[in-house]
Design a protein around this motif. Structure first.
Motif, short mmCIF file in Angstrom:
data_model
loop_
_atom_site.label_atom_id
_atom_site.label_comp_id
_atom_site.label_asym_id
_atom_site.label_seq_id
_atom_site.Cartn_x
_atom_site.Cartn_y
_atom_site.Cartn_z
N ILE A 9 0.84 -1.20 0.00
CA ILE A 9 0.00 0.00 0.00
C ILE A 9 0.87 1.25 0.00
N VAL A 10 1.93 1.23 0.80
CA VAL A 10 2.86 2.36 0.83
C VAL A 10 3.50 2.56 -0.54
N ASN A 11 3.93 1.45 -1.17
CA ASN A 11 4.53 1.54 -2.50
C ASN A 11 3.56 2.13 -3.51
N ALA A 12 2.30 1.69 -3.44
CA ALA A 12 1.30 2.20 -4.39
C ALA A 12 1.10 3.70 -4.22
N ALA A 13 1.02 4.16 -2.97
CA ALA A 13 0.84 5.59 -2.73
C ALA A 13 2.06 6.39 -3.18
N LEU A 14 3.24 5.88 -2.85
CA LEU A 14 4.48 6.58 -3.20
C LEU A 14 4.65 6.70 -4.72
N LEU A 15 4.46 5.60 -5.43
CA LEU A 15 4.69 5.61 -6.87
C LEU A 15 3.55 6.29 -7.63
N SER A 16 2.35 6.27 -7.08
CA SER A 16 1.27 7.05 -7.70
C SER A 16 1.59 8.54 -7.63
N GLY A 17 2.07 8.97 -6.48
CA GLY A 17 2.47 10.36 -6.35
C GLY A 17 3.63 10.71 -7.26
N ASP B 98 13.85 -1.32 -4.43
CA ASP B 98 13.73 -0.92 -5.83
C ASP B 98 12.67 0.17 -6.01
N HIS B 99 11.56 0.03 -5.30
CA HIS B 99 10.42 0.92 -5.52
C HIS B 99 10.74 2.34 -5.05
N LEU B 100 11.46 2.47 -3.97
CA LEU B 100 11.89 3.79 -3.51
C LEU B 100 12.92 4.37 -4.48
N ALA B 101 13.76 3.52 -5.05
CA ALA B 101 14.76 3.98 -6.02
C ALA B 101 14.07 4.58 -7.24
N LEU B 102 13.01 3.96 -7.70
CA LEU B 102 12.26 4.50 -8.84
C LEU B 102 11.69 5.88 -8.50
N ALA B 103 11.09 6.01 -7.34
CA ALA B 103 10.51 7.29 -6.94
C ALA B 103 11.58 8.37 -6.84
N LEU B 104 12.75 8.02 -6.31
CA LEU B 104 13.83 9.00 -6.18
C LEU B 104 14.38 9.41 -7.54
N ALA B 105 14.39 8.49 -8.50
CA ALA B 105 14.81 8.85 -9.85
C ALA B 105 13.84 9.86 -10.47
N VAL B 106 12.55 9.66 -10.24
CA VAL B 106 11.55 10.62 -10.75
C VAL B 106 11.72 11.98 -10.06
N VAL B 107 11.93 11.97 -8.76
CA VAL B 107 12.15 13.23 -8.04
C VAL B 107 13.40 13.94 -8.57
N SER B 108 14.43 13.17 -8.89
CA SER B 108 15.65 13.76 -9.45
C SER B 108 15.36 14.46 -10.77
N LEU B 109 14.55 13.85 -11.61
CA LEU B 109 14.19 14.49 -12.88
C LEU B 109 13.39 15.76 -12.66
N TRP B 110 12.45 15.72 -11.72
CA TRP B 110 11.67 16.91 -11.40
C TRP B 110 12.59 18.03 -10.91
N ALA B 111 13.52 17.69 -10.03
CA ALA B 111 14.44 18.70 -9.50
C ALA B 111 15.33 19.25 -10.62
N TRP B 112 15.74 18.39 -11.54
CA TRP B 112 16.61 18.82 -12.65
C TRP B 112 15.88 19.79 -13.57
N PHE B 113 14.67 19.44 -13.96
CA PHE B 113 13.90 20.30 -14.84
C PHE B 113 13.63 21.67 -14.21
N ASN B 114 13.46 21.69 -12.90
CA ASN B 114 13.08 22.94 -12.23
C ASN B 114 14.25 23.64 -11.56
N GLY B 115 15.46 23.15 -11.79
CA GLY B 115 16.65 23.83 -11.27
C GLY B 115 16.84 23.74 -9.77
N HIS B 116 16.31 22.70 -9.13
CA HIS B 116 16.46 22.53 -7.68
C HIS B 116 17.69 21.68 -7.39
N ARG B 117 18.86 22.29 -7.45
CA ARG B 117 20.09 21.53 -7.27
C ARG B 117 20.24 20.97 -5.86
#
Length: 498
Positions: free
Chosen positions: A95-103, A147-166
């Motif tokens: 359930i936690v994974n589903a909520a995290l990756l949906s977000g 693995d599932h947290l790693a995927l979410a962190l990769a997405v967050v990294s892309l969001w931060a990159w696009f928006n200049g949040h170094r």
């Protein structure tokens, strides 16, 4: 030039927060939990045991390899501390994974919609990411993995990159060493190649001495493959007779040719003064410092001189590379879906759009990862590159027909997961002739991929590539699509999404 971003119509990201959890709920009802150790799986049961002993003040085995991943199980530890029974933890973690990756998927869609200004492309790209084994099925079928947290962190990294949040990238880099080995490469690479939508297109370079040096290093790196014994190849992964020994020299030849091709791609990057001008040296130094502190913190917590320090990475890569010709690439296509092939094509033959300032850094990251993707067939170890590859494709492909093909095939590849039901897998829980559900599960774990799954995956990759590239010209070669080109007529190529 940057693409127009004025069109904000389309599905609002908030709807994904409501819709995607239902997809996870349906998937969990169909596939259930992996019927191993009460749904915890093999590694997951060890992590649960560690957490249980730690919460009761008991000593645990020194295992640096597992200690580094324990922060990924904070929700499970908190639940156990609050009195939740251990047998209920796998379901809670799903359930936690589903909520995290949906977000994370909603954030990914919102980011793409803002950057490329075409909600239909952003939605298709999000669908291709979401409708994949590592994003949709594994988080609820085998929930107790980092693995599932790693995927979410990769997405967050892309969001931060696009928006200049170094600073976010630095923080992800620091924390990533506690989640999955190698995950730090994504925030590190994105920090040193900043997003610049308004700059010039990348100008590749070429210097023969650089190419010859890199080719020599490639041959040197592949030389140990010749010394692998047939028995080693046959019995990798351990306990399985899956290696196609009779094709060993074909496998070695494929790897050698592939490494020389990668040497040529790296030469185009490293020989270009334009590449070195684009590197942000201070952010690179800051990211390295934070990641270094992250690694230092792991040495303060556990003793790396003893205990399980993980498998021998280099030895495993060599054995996985020669198990069968191109088996790692086939494994990635099966695991990530056909979008991996499209991303690979953009690395091998960059279009003008792929060299554009908004797209080039992602292409550089994917190109840098090619050696390990060429040799390592255990795709889940490299899943943090998956969102990068999908984003690279999203920034380049505008053909509606091709996006519908990618999305349709992604959906089709999810359907066999209905065979993962507990009853089907439980009947084939021992090694031997696998049942259908077990066969499908093993097909997504490269070293353990059955020969039949490898052959089916290879045929699928060839057929998909022919369907994707054979019918239409490459839309990316014509540069970013504009509104005036969205109405494709006879002889104008495929229709493009707005």
């Amino acid at each position: 030039m940057s693409e127009p971003a004025a069109d904000r119509r389309g599905l609002h990201p908030a709807w994904l927060l409501l819709l995607l959890p239902n997809g996870y709920f349906l998937t969990s009802q169909v596939v259930g939990l992996i019927p191993v150790n009460g749904g915890a799986g093999w590694d997951g049961s060890v992590y649960l045991e560690y957490l249980d002993r730690l919460l009761h003040g008991q000593q645990v085995e020194n295992s640096p390899y597992r200690w580094m991943r324990l922060p990924g199980f904070v929700p499970a530890a908190l639940a156990m501390h609050l009195g939740v029974r251990m047998e209920d933890i796998p379901r809670l973690q799903s359930i936690v994974n589903a909520a995290l990756l949906s977000g994370a998927a909603a954030l990914y869609y919102a980011t793409l919609r803002k950057q490329i200004g075409r909600p239909a492309v952003a939605l298709c790209a999000t669908g291709v990411l979401f409708l994949s084994w590592p994003y949709l099925v594994a988080p609820v079928f085998y929930p107790l993995l980092s693995d599932h947290l790693a995927l979410a962190l990769a997405v967050v990294s892309l969001w931060a990159w696009f928006n200049g949040h170094r600073k976010v990238l630095y923080g992800v880099g620091f924390f990533s060493v506690w989640v999955m080995p190698g995950l730090f490469l994504v925030p590190l690479a994105l920090a040193c190649l900043p997003f610049d939508a308004g700059g010039r297109a990348f100008q590749p370079g070429w210097r023969w001495p650089v190419f010859l040096l890199l080719s020599a290093l490639a041959v040197f790196a592949c030389w140990p493959l010749l010394g692998l014994r047939d028995e080693e190849v046959l019995r990798h992964a351990p306990g399985t007779p899956l290696g196609l020994v009779e094709l060993k020299h074909w496998s070695i030849g494929f790897v050698l040719v592939g490494m020389v091709v990668i040497a040529a791609l790296w030469t185009r990057l490293l020989s270009s003064p334009d590449f070195w001008r684009r590197v942000a040296w201070r952010p690179l130094a800051a990211a390295l410092a934070l990641i270094g502190l992250g690694f230092l913190s792991t040495f303060l917590v556990t003793d790396w001189s003893e205990g399980l320090r993980g498998p021998n990475l280099v030895a495993n890569l060599y054995l996985q590379a020669v198990a069968a010709p191109a088996k790692p690439l086939v494994a990635h296509v099966v695991y990530f879906g056909p979008v991996f092939l499209v991303g690979l094509g953009l690395c091998l033959r960059p279009s003008r759009a792929a060299l554009a300032p908004r797209s080039f850094p992602l292409g550089a990251v994917a190109t840098a990862a090619l050696p390990i993707l060429l040799m390592g067939s255990e795709s889940r170890q490299w899943l943090y590159f998956f969102p990068v590859i999908v984003t690279l494709v999203a920034l380049n492909e505008r053909s509606s027909a091709r996006w519908l093909l990618l999305l349709g095939v992604s959906i089709a590849l999810c359907l066999p997961s209905v065979t993962l039901g507990s009853a089907l897998i439980a009947r084939a829980a021992e090694w031997g002739e696998p049942g259908l559900g077990w066969w499908w599960y093993l097909a997504h774990h490269g070293p353990w991929m059955p020969a039949g799954a490898y052959l089916a995956g290879a045929v699928f990759a060839v057929v998909f590539a022919a369907a994707y590239y054979g019918r239409w010209p490459r839309s990316g070669d014509q540069g970013p699509a504009t509104r005036s080109s969205s109405r494709a007529g006879p002889g104008r190529g495929p229709r493009r999404f707005r």
